[in-house]
Design a protein around this motif. Sequence first.
Motif, short mmCIF file in Angstrom:
data_model
loop_
_atom_site.label_atom_id
_atom_site.label_comp_id
_atom_site.label_asym_id
_atom_site.label_seq_id
_atom_site.Cartn_x
_atom_site.Cartn_y
_atom_site.Cartn_z
N CYS A 106 -31.20 42.47 -41.28
CA CYS A 106 -31.70 43.52 -40.39
C CYS A 106 -30.57 43.89 -39.44
CB CYS A 106 -32.92 43.04 -39.62
SG CYS A 106 -34.21 42.36 -40.69
N SER A 107 -30.05 45.10 -39.56
CA SER A 107 -28.85 45.44 -38.81
C SER A 107 -29.05 46.62 -37.86
CB SER A 107 -27.69 45.73 -39.76
OG SER A 107 -28.01 46.81 -40.60
N SER A 108 -28.18 46.64 -36.87
CA SER A 108 -28.09 47.74 -35.92
C SER A 108 -26.60 47.97 -35.68
CB SER A 108 -28.78 47.38 -34.61
OG SER A 108 -28.03 46.41 -33.90
N LYS A 109 -26.27 48.95 -34.86
CA LYS A 109 -24.85 49.20 -34.58
C LYS A 109 -24.22 48.08 -33.77
CE LYS A 109 -25.83 51.84 -30.48
NZ LYS A 109 -25.35 52.72 -29.52
N ASP A 110 -25.03 47.29 -33.06
CA ASP A 110 -24.50 46.24 -32.18
C ASP A 110 -24.58 44.84 -32.76
OD1 ASP A 110 -23.94 48.08 -30.13
OD2 ASP A 110 -26.06 48.08 -29.57
N GLY A 111 -25.15 44.66 -33.91
CA GLY A 111 -25.26 43.32 -34.46
C GLY A 111 -26.31 43.27 -35.55
N PHE A 112 -26.70 42.07 -35.89
CA PHE A 112 -27.71 41.95 -36.93
C PHE A 112 -28.57 40.71 -36.73
CE2 PHE A 112 -24.18 39.50 -38.55
CZ PHE A 112 -24.77 38.43 -39.19
N TYR A 113 -29.70 40.76 -37.36
CA TYR A 113 -30.64 39.65 -37.44
C TYR A 113 -30.83 39.35 -38.92
CZ TYR A 113 -31.78 40.71 -32.60
OH TYR A 113 -31.70 40.93 -31.26
N SER A 114 -31.14 38.11 -39.23
CA SER A 114 -31.45 37.79 -40.61
C SER A 114 -32.70 36.93 -40.67
CB SER A 114 -30.28 37.08 -41.30
OG SER A 114 -29.98 35.87 -40.66
N TYR A 115 -33.61 37.36 -41.52
CA TYR A 115 -34.81 36.59 -41.81
C TYR A 115 -34.56 35.79 -43.07
CZ TYR A 115 -38.21 38.82 -38.66
OH TYR A 115 -38.92 39.25 -37.57
N ARG A 116 -34.88 34.53 -43.05
CA ARG A 116 -34.91 33.71 -44.27
C ARG A 116 -36.37 33.36 -44.50
NH1 ARG A 116 -34.03 27.75 -45.40
NH2 ARG A 116 -33.93 27.72 -47.66
N VAL A 117 -36.93 33.91 -45.56
CA VAL A 117 -38.35 33.70 -45.83
C VAL A 117 -38.50 33.28 -47.29
CG1 VAL A 117 -40.66 34.68 -45.76
CG2 VAL A 117 -38.94 35.48 -44.14
N THR A 118 -38.90 32.04 -47.48
CA THR A 118 -39.21 31.53 -48.81
C THR A 118 -40.69 31.17 -48.81
OG1 THR A 118 -38.77 29.21 -48.29
CG2 THR A 118 -36.89 30.55 -48.98
#
Length: 181
Positions: free
Chosen positions: A65-77
């Motif tokens: 999950c990204s934006s111009k200032d950084g990103f987030y990441s979901y790890r979903v199993t």
Amino acid sequence: MKKFISLLALFFIFLGSLPVSAATIYSAKPYKPSTKYVYSIYDAYAYDKHVTIKCKKFDSDYLHCSSKDGFYSYRVTKDVFALNAGGDSAVAPPYIFPLTKGKTYHKTGYSGVNSFEYSYKVIETNTKRKVGKKTYSNVIKILNYYDGGYTFIAKNYGIILITTNEQGYQVPIYKLKNYHK
């Protein structure tokens, strides 16, 4: 007649001791955010506290999950639900599925080189929660013992709210403010 009443009483005692399946969530996968939306979030610990992100499938278990200032990441199993900022900084500790209402979990997490112990209790598994102007259904409410705050995870939206306890008040530190297509 006494025998019938005794058998009926035993049946209800037995029935009450069975686990309720609606109180247990067996897979984390339905709780990952949809890739159809653009999300506006508030993150109290981010450089830019108000961020707009769009999530894309990175591989079978990850959403980037990204934006111009950084990103987030979901790890979903099936078994793990985790949200990180900037790659490895945990926004919330990993929650391990299945999750059962009323149960407390004690886990070990890893951050870079260090490990840490954390615990949480599942308060609700199928509740509603209003965040901003939106009301979400199928929400898991988790009490985090490390700070006395709560994490709310909504089916198809991911984490919608994280609070921390500050002097007896629940203060939002991460919040899904809005979303649109």
